[in-house]
Design a protein around this motif. Sequence first.
Motif, PDB file in Angstrom:
ATOM      1  N   TYR A 115     -50.223 -55.059  52.246  1.00 24.77           N
ATOM      2  CA  TYR A 115     -51.097 -55.505  51.187  1.00 24.77           C
ATOM      3  C   TYR A 115     -50.866 -56.990  50.967  1.00 24.77           C
ATOM      4  O   TYR A 115     -49.764 -57.387  50.622  1.00 24.77           O
ATOM      5  CB  TYR A 115     -50.816 -54.707  49.919  1.00 24.77           C
ATOM      6  N   VAL A 116     -51.915 -57.772  51.161  1.00 26.35           N
ATOM      7  CA  VAL A 116     -51.804 -59.220  51.073  1.00 26.35           C
ATOM      8  C   VAL A 116     -52.601 -59.697  49.862  1.00 26.35           C
ATOM      9  O   VAL A 116     -53.806 -59.452  49.773  1.00 26.35           O
ATOM     10  CB  VAL A 116     -52.350 -59.892  52.354  1.00 26.35           C
ATOM     11  N   PRO A 117     -51.940 -60.360  48.901  1.00 26.29           N
ATOM     12  CA  PRO A 117     -52.671 -60.859  47.731  1.00 26.29           C
ATOM     13  C   PRO A 117     -53.750 -61.856  48.153  1.00 26.29           C
ATOM     14  O   PRO A 117     -53.537 -62.673  49.039  1.00 26.29           O
ATOM     15  CB  PRO A 117     -51.592 -61.551  46.896  1.00 26.29           C
ATOM     16  N   VAL A 118     -54.897 -61.779  47.479  1.00 22.91           N
ATOM     17  CA  VAL A 118     -55.995 -62.696  47.795  1.00 22.91           C
ATOM     18  C   VAL A 118     -56.312 -63.640  46.636  1.00 22.91           C
ATOM     19  O   VAL A 118     -57.201 -64.474  46.748  1.00 22.91           O
ATOM     20  CB  VAL A 118     -57.277 -61.937  48.214  1.00 22.91           C
ATOM     21  N   ASP A 119     -55.596 -63.497  45.532  1.00 23.31           N
ATOM     22  CA  ASP A 119     -55.791 -64.414  44.421  1.00 23.31           C
ATOM     23  C   ASP A 119     -54.437 -64.928  43.932  1.00 23.31           C
ATOM     24  O   ASP A 119     -53.400 -64.347  44.219  1.00 23.31           O
ATOM     25  CB  ASP A 119     -56.566 -63.748  43.276  1.00 23.31           C
ATOM     26  N   ARG A 120     -54.475 -66.036  43.234  1.00 18.14           N
ATOM     27  CA  ARG A 120     -53.235 -66.682  42.791  1.00 18.14           C
ATOM     28  C   ARG A 120     -52.405 -65.785  41.879  1.00 18.14           C
ATOM     29  O   ARG A 120     -51.184 -65.792  41.928  1.00 18.14           O
ATOM     30  CB  ARG A 120     -53.566 -68.005  42.104  1.00 18.14           C
ATOM     31  N   GLU A 121     -53.080 -64.995  41.053  1.00 20.91           N
ATOM     32  CA  GLU A 121     -52.374 -64.111  40.120  1.00 20.91           C
ATOM     33  C   GLU A 121     -51.842 -62.853  40.805  1.00 20.91           C
ATOM     34  O   GLU A 121     -51.138 -62.060  40.199  1.00 20.91           O
ATOM     35  CB  GLU A 121     -53.307 -63.702  38.977  1.00 20.91           C
ATOM     36  N   LYS A 140     -53.446 -60.177  41.720  1.00 21.99           N
ATOM     37  CA  LYS A 140     -53.980 -58.960  41.120  1.00 21.99           C
ATOM     38  C   LYS A 140     -55.029 -58.300  41.997  1.00 21.99           C
ATOM     39  O   LYS A 140     -55.496 -57.215  41.699  1.00 21.99           O
ATOM     40  CB  LYS A 140     -54.542 -59.258  39.741  1.00 21.99           C
ATOM     41  N   ALA A 141     -55.405 -58.952  43.075  1.00 22.25           N
ATOM     42  CA  ALA A 141     -56.324 -58.370  44.054  1.00 22.25           C
ATOM     43  C   ALA A 141     -55.676 -58.506  45.426  1.00 22.25           C
ATOM     44  O   ALA A 141     -55.034 -59.515  45.712  1.00 22.25           O
ATOM     45  CB  ALA A 141     -57.668 -59.086  44.008  1.00 22.25           C
ATOM     46  N   HIS A 142     -55.848 -57.486  46.239  1.00 23.04           N
ATOM     47  CA  HIS A 142     -55.164 -57.450  47.523  1.00 23.04           C
ATOM     48  C   HIS A 142     -56.110 -57.091  48.657  1.00 23.04           C
ATOM     49  O   HIS A 142     -57.075 -56.364  48.464  1.00 23.04           O
ATOM     50  CB  HIS A 142     -54.023 -56.418  47.503  1.00 23.04           C
ATOM     51  N   HIS A 143     -55.783 -57.589  49.820  1.00 21.70           N
ATOM     52  CA  HIS A 143     -56.466 -57.202  51.057  1.00 21.70           C
ATOM     53  C   HIS A 143     -55.515 -56.268  51.793  1.00 21.70           C
ATOM     54  O   HIS A 143     -54.345 -56.597  51.983  1.00 21.70           O
ATOM     55  CB  HIS A 143     -56.781 -58.446  51.897  1.00 21.70           C
ATOM     56  N   VAL A 144     -56.021 -55.111  52.182  1.00 19.59           N
ATOM     57  CA  VAL A 144     -55.178 -54.118  52.836  1.00 19.59           C
ATOM     58  C   VAL A 144     -55.233 -54.323  54.353  1.00 19.59           C
ATOM     59  O   VAL A 144     -56.303 -54.402  54.941  1.00 19.59           O
ATOM     60  CB  VAL A 144     -55.646 -52.693  52.487  1.00 19.59           C
ATOM     61  N   VAL A 145     -54.053 -54.422  54.948  1.00 19.17           N
ATOM     62  CA  VAL A 145     -53.940 -54.562  56.397  1.00 19.17           C
ATOM     63  C   VAL A 145     -53.015 -53.454  56.886  1.00 19.17           C
ATOM     64  O   VAL A 145     -51.933 -53.265  56.339  1.00 19.17           O
ATOM     65  CB  VAL A 145     -53.341 -55.938  56.774  1.00 19.17           C
ATOM     66  N   GLY A 146     -53.464 -52.716  57.881  1.00 18.22           N
ATOM     67  CA  GLY A 146     -52.636 -51.632  58.404  1.00 18.22           C
ATOM     68  C   GLY A 146     -52.459 -51.761  59.902  1.00 18.22           C
ATOM     69  O   GLY A 146     -53.334 -52.268  60.599  1.00 18.22           O
ATOM     70  N   MET A 147     -51.318 -51.307  60.359  1.00 16.23           N
ATOM     71  CA  MET A 147     -51.065 -51.328  61.784  1.00 16.23           C
ATOM     72  C   MET A 147     -50.291 -50.057  62.146  1.00 16.23           C
ATOM     73  O   MET A 147     -49.363 -49.666  61.442  1.00 16.23           O
ATOM     74  CB  MET A 147     -50.237 -52.557  62.170  1.00 16.23           C
ATOM     75  N   LEU A 148     -50.703 -49.459  63.214  1.00 17.69           N
ATOM     76  CA  LEU A 148     -50.047 -48.251  63.697  1.00 17.69           C
ATOM     77  C   LEU A 148     -49.672 -48.485  65.148  1.00 17.69           C
ATOM     78  O   LEU A 148     -50.504 -48.896  65.951  1.00 17.69           O
ATOM     79  CB  LEU A 148     -51.005 -47.057  63.579  1.00 17.69           C
ATOM     80  N   THR A 149     -48.413 -48.273  65.464  1.00 22.67           N
ATOM     81  CA  THR A 149     -47.980 -48.418  66.851  1.00 22.67           C
ATOM     82  C   THR A 149     -47.491 -47.068  67.353  1.00 22.67           C
ATOM     83  O   THR A 149     -46.954 -46.265  66.598  1.00 22.67           O
ATOM     84  CB  THR A 149     -46.843 -49.447  66.985  1.00 22.67           C
ATOM     85  N   MET A 150     -47.723 -46.848  68.630  1.00 20.62           N
ATOM     86  CA  MET A 150     -47.247 -45.604  69.240  1.00 20.62           C
ATOM     87  C   MET A 150     -47.120 -45.802  70.740  1.00 20.62           C
ATOM     88  O   MET A 150     -47.674 -46.740  71.305  1.00 20.62           O
ATOM     89  CB  MET A 150     -48.216 -44.479  68.939  1.00 20.62           C
ATOM     90  N   ARG A 151     -46.391 -44.919  71.341  1.00 18.05           N
ATOM     91  CA  ARG A 151     -46.237 -44.952  72.796  1.00 18.05           C
ATOM     92  C   ARG A 151     -47.458 -44.317  73.456  1.00 18.05           C
ATOM     93  O   ARG A 151     -47.991 -43.323  72.972  1.00 18.05           O
ATOM     94  CB  ARG A 151     -45.004 -44.185  73.229  1.00 18.05           C
ATOM     95  N   LYS A 152     -47.833 -44.879  74.563  1.00 18.33           N
ATOM     96  CA  LYS A 152     -48.939 -44.322  75.335  1.00 18.33           C
ATOM     97  C   LYS A 152     -48.438 -43.070  76.057  1.00 18.33           C
ATOM     98  O   LYS A 152     -47.392 -43.108  76.711  1.00 18.33           O
ATOM     99  CB  LYS A 152     -49.427 -45.367  76.334  1.00 18.33           C
TER     100      LYS A 152
END
Length: 87
Positions: free
Chosen positions: A1-7, A9-21
């Motif tokens: 979760y990355v904040p998008v405002d100075r306060e 109070k709003a976040h941009h959600v970033v997800g990553m999933l890693t796995m073996r092939k």
Amino acid sequence: YVPVDREQKAHHVVGMLTMRKPKIPGLINLLLPFIRYFAEAIFDEDQVALETEQKAYNLQGTDWNREVFPPIINLRRLLRSKGVSLD
């Protein structure tokens, strides 16, 4: 979760999933829809938890959350040691 405002109070959600092939050729293509469904369900739950914690922070004016996840505890400790205010 990355904040998008100075306060923060709003976040941009970033997800990553890693796995073996898998060793079986083409198996990953068959499993991908199920993996995606599972991962999206978890990220949706995380977003609800984040929004609930943010609402509580806004109402209380501070973080009363008792963190138990060791990586977050260590991150907070590191930030404090570098002079980053968490309030």
